[in-house]
Motif scaffolding. Structure first.
Motif, PDB file in Angstrom:
ATOM      1  N   LEU A   1       3.644 -12.687  59.567  1.00 51.79           N
ATOM      2  CA  LEU A   1       2.784 -13.794  59.991  1.00 51.79           C
ATOM      3  C   LEU A   1       2.973 -15.027  59.106  1.00 51.79           C
ATOM      4  CD1 LEU A   1      -0.547 -11.883  60.794  1.00 51.79           C
ATOM      5  CD2 LEU A   1       0.876 -13.142  62.436  1.00 51.79           C
ATOM      6  N   ASP A   2       3.307 -14.792  57.835  1.00 54.66           N
ATOM      7  CA  ASP A   2       3.494 -15.897  56.892  1.00 54.66           C
ATOM      8  C   ASP A   2       4.954 -16.319  56.743  1.00 54.66           C
ATOM      9  OD1 ASP A   2       0.858 -16.254  56.360  1.00 54.66           O
ATOM     10  OD2 ASP A   2       0.844 -15.277  54.400  1.00 54.66           O
ATOM     11  N   GLY A   3       5.827 -15.751  57.582  1.00 57.32           N
ATOM     12  CA  GLY A   3       7.232 -16.145  57.529  1.00 57.32           C
ATOM     13  C   GLY A   3       8.004 -15.548  56.379  1.00 57.32           C
ATOM     14  N   ARG A   4       7.494 -14.500  55.788  1.00 59.06           N
ATOM     15  CA  ARG A   4       8.159 -13.865  54.653  1.00 59.06           C
ATOM     16  C   ARG A   4       9.073 -12.743  55.118  1.00 59.06           C
ATOM     17  NH1 ARG A   4       3.695 -13.424  49.795  1.00 59.06           N
ATOM     18  NH2 ARG A   4       2.438 -15.254  50.340  1.00 59.06           N
ATOM     19  N   THR A   5       9.838 -12.205  54.146  1.00 54.13           N
ATOM     20  CA  THR A   5      10.641 -11.024  54.435  1.00 54.13           C
ATOM     21  C   THR A   5       9.780  -9.775  54.260  1.00 54.13           C
ATOM     22  OG1 THR A   5      11.374 -10.874  52.121  1.00 54.13           O
ATOM     23  CG2 THR A   5      12.759 -12.138  53.663  1.00 54.13           C
ATOM     24  N   VAL A   6      10.308  -8.649  54.751  1.00 53.68           N
ATOM     25  CA  VAL A   6       9.613  -7.369  54.584  1.00 53.68           C
ATOM     26  C   VAL A   6      10.535  -6.415  53.823  1.00 53.68           C
ATOM     27  CG1 VAL A   6       8.172  -7.658  56.616  1.00 53.68           C
ATOM     28  CG2 VAL A   6      10.396  -6.552  56.867  1.00 53.68           C
ATOM     29  N   PRO A   7       9.991  -5.676  52.840  1.00 53.30           N
ATOM     30  CA  PRO A   7      10.813  -4.805  52.007  1.00 53.30           C
ATOM     31  C   PRO A   7      10.896  -3.384  52.569  1.00 53.30           C
ATOM     32  CG  PRO A   7       8.623  -4.994  51.064  1.00 53.30           C
ATOM     33  CD  PRO A   7       8.616  -5.801  52.322  1.00 53.30           C
ATOM     34  N   VAL A   8      12.102  -2.878  52.739  1.00 59.14           N
ATOM     35  CA  VAL A   8      12.312  -1.513  53.228  1.00 59.14           C
ATOM     36  C   VAL A   8      12.957  -0.695  52.117  1.00 59.14           C
ATOM     37  CG1 VAL A   8      13.513  -0.053  54.901  1.00 59.14           C
ATOM     38  CG2 VAL A   8      12.508  -2.235  55.628  1.00 59.14           C
ATOM     39  N   TYR A   9      12.335   0.424  51.788  1.00 60.18           N
ATOM     40  CA  TYR A   9      12.856   1.285  50.728  1.00 60.18           C
ATOM     41  C   TYR A   9      14.140   1.994  51.148  1.00 60.18           C
ATOM     42  CZ  TYR A   9       8.790   1.319  47.572  1.00 60.18           C
ATOM     43  OH  TYR A   9       7.807   0.993  46.681  1.00 60.18           O
ATOM     44  N   GLY A  10      15.108   2.050  50.237  1.00 56.16           N
ATOM     45  CA  GLY A  10      16.302   2.876  50.415  1.00 56.16           C
ATOM     46  C   GLY A  10      17.021   2.605  51.720  1.00 56.16           C
ATOM     47  N   ASP A  11      17.319   3.707  52.454  1.00 58.70           N
ATOM     48  CA  ASP A  11      18.026   3.563  53.722  1.00 58.70           C
ATOM     49  C   ASP A  11      17.080   3.448  54.910  1.00 58.70           C
ATOM     50  OD1 ASP A  11      17.054   6.145  53.999  1.00 58.70           O
ATOM     51  OD2 ASP A  11      19.020   7.114  54.007  1.00 58.70           O
ATOM     52  N   GLY A  12      15.761   3.505  54.650  1.00 55.03           N
ATOM     53  CA  GLY A  12      14.790   3.359  55.728  1.00 55.03           C
ATOM     54  C   GLY A  12      14.647   4.570  56.624  1.00 55.03           C
ATOM     55  N   GLU A  13      15.210   5.703  56.222  1.00 54.48           N
ATOM     56  CA  GLU A  13      15.193   6.890  57.077  1.00 54.48           C
ATOM     57  C   GLU A  13      14.082   7.886  56.724  1.00 54.48           C
ATOM     58  OE1 GLU A  13      16.901   7.303  59.799  1.00 54.48           O
ATOM     59  OE2 GLU A  13      17.933   5.377  59.526  1.00 54.48           O
ATOM     60  N   ASN A  14      13.212   7.528  55.803  1.00 53.32           N
ATOM     61  CA  ASN A  14      12.063   8.398  55.504  1.00 53.32           C
ATOM     62  C   ASN A  14      11.142   8.440  56.711  1.00 53.32           C
ATOM     63  OD1 ASN A  14      13.011   6.889  52.949  1.00 53.32           O
ATOM     64  ND2 ASN A  14      12.066   8.758  52.164  1.00 53.32           N
ATOM     65  N   VAL A  15      10.621   9.622  57.030  1.00 51.78           N
ATOM     66  CA  VAL A  15       9.844   9.833  58.251  1.00 51.78           C
ATOM     67  C   VAL A  15       8.376  10.047  57.913  1.00 51.78           C
ATOM     68  CG1 VAL A  15       9.507  11.327  60.262  1.00 51.78           C
ATOM     69  CG2 VAL A  15      11.823  10.827  59.442  1.00 51.78           C
ATOM     70  N   ARG A  16       7.504   9.357  58.661  1.00 48.60           N
ATOM     71  CA  ARG A  16       6.054   9.529  58.516  1.00 48.60           C
ATOM     72  C   ARG A  16       5.431   9.705  59.897  1.00 48.60           C
ATOM     73  NH1 ARG A  16       7.890  10.242  54.316  1.00 48.60           N
ATOM     74  NH2 ARG A  16       7.370   9.301  52.294  1.00 48.60           N
ATOM     75  N   ASP A  17       4.339  10.451  59.923  1.00 46.70           N
ATOM     76  CA  ASP A  17       3.549  10.637  61.141  1.00 46.70           C
ATOM     77  C   ASP A  17       2.378   9.662  61.083  1.00 46.70           C
ATOM     78  OD1 ASP A  17       2.407  11.866  63.481  1.00 46.70           O
ATOM     79  OD2 ASP A  17       1.016  12.899  62.146  1.00 46.70           O
TER      80      ASP A  17
END
Length: 329
Positions: A200-216
């Motif tokens: 919403l503020d035009g910023r970037t978003v940080p993704v950890y590692g390879d982004g393949e961690n799975v959550r429910d």
């Protein structure tokens, strides 16, 4: 019923209180609520503003580790619903002491008071993270606890304490373990509100590692529905898993949030992975369905869209909190 709700000014606790006082929690109609909350960085009186004038609400600002205060507040309540906790994994990695103090010693203080004053039921709200990571399948409630982060270890310790008080003192303890929550009023350091507000503020978003961690993913209202069922129908000494039934990799979740925000993958910044980052969480909710009649009721697509819209419409709530949040993960 007269309920003492710890952490009732936090994200999940305040949703439970707001909906209960609005008559939306089955089996708890007409209940009064005492909220005990320390109002740390993520506790917020504004979360209770919609019910601030409700005659059934009493607010007490204080620490669950304060034995004198807890001893004054607990008497006269039929049940304790214990949401209060330090809950952000990243913060537990950089400094674990507050997690041990609040989550373990705070729970012990409440348990002792519940025994002294003959509290009818102690509902302890826990997390799927106590089980650790699972490559395939889902964790049932009798799985061995194998927490990875200091946060998860502190919650596992509190779980074991609560069960010990049931076995030793006969205290009517019920434990719920939930998957990742999302919804309105969530403090903007957790992944969904962090990403939504950054976009919403035009910023970037940080993704950890390879982004393949799975959550429910579990909508906060479904979680509070499950807590209500466990409180009113659960068997003493039992643990109940509360899952949402929507497993996504962090990269898949990021894609949905980017699409909703009209942004591209150029807004993603991959950052070094979290220490000890669990690869996948997954809860088996068969027992909760069979014994409590639990099932998630908010479809993820709808819940996520409503959550994004809430943050877009409520800048006045989250903008003042940004400086308190961990905006770099």
């Amino acid at each position: 019923m007269r309920l003492l709700v710890t952490g009732g000014a936090g994200f999940i606790g305040s949703h439970f209180v707001r909906t209960l006082l609005a008559g939306e929690r089955e089996g708890l109609a007409g209940s009064s609520v005492t909220v005990l909350d320390k109002l740390t960085y993520s506790g917020n009186r504004a979360n209770l503003q919609p019910v601030a004038e409700h005659p059934g609400l009493t607010f007490v600002e204080g620490d669950i580790c304060d034995e004198t205060l807890v001893d004054q507040v607990v008497p006269g309540h039929d049940a304790i619903v214990h949401f209060a906790a330090e809950s952000h994994v990243d913060r537990s990695i950089t400094g674990s002491k507050p997690f041990v103090v609040t989550n373990v010693l705070g729970t012990q203080t409440l348990l002792d008071a519940a025994v002294r004053h003959g509290t009818g039921r102690f509902l302890h709200v826990s997390t799927d993270e106590v089980y650790g990571s699972i490559q395939t399948g889902s964790w049932p409630e009798d799985s061995t606890l194998a927490p990875t982060s200091p946060y998860a270890a502190s919650k596992a310790s509190a779980d074991l304490l609560a069960l010990a008080y049931h076995r030793t003192h006969g205290l009517d303890v019920v434990i719920t373990r939930c998957s990742n929550n999302y919804g309105p009023y969530q403090f903007p350091e957790k992944v969904i509100p962090l990403f939504v507000t950054n976009l919403l503020d035009g910023r970037t978003v940080p993704v950890y590692g390879d982004g393949e961690n799975v959550r429910d993913w579990l909508h906060v209202d479904d979680h509070c529905h499950g807590v209500t069922l466990a409180l009113t129908r659960g068997r003493a000494g039992e643990v109940y898993n509360l899952g949402g039934g929507t497993e996504l990799t962090n990269k898949e979740l990021t894609g949905l949030l980017l699409e909703a925000g009209g942004a591209g993958w150029d807004r993603v910044e991959y950052v070094p992975d979290r220490k000890g980052h669990d690869r996948r969480y997954s809860l088996d909710t068969t027992k909760s369905t069979r014994e409590l009649g639990y099932a998630p009721r908010v479809p993820f697509e709808r819940g996520l869209a409503e959550t994004i819209r809430w943050y877009a419409d409520n800048r006045a709530w989250w903008e003042p909190l940004r400086q308190k949040a961990l905006v770099t993960r």
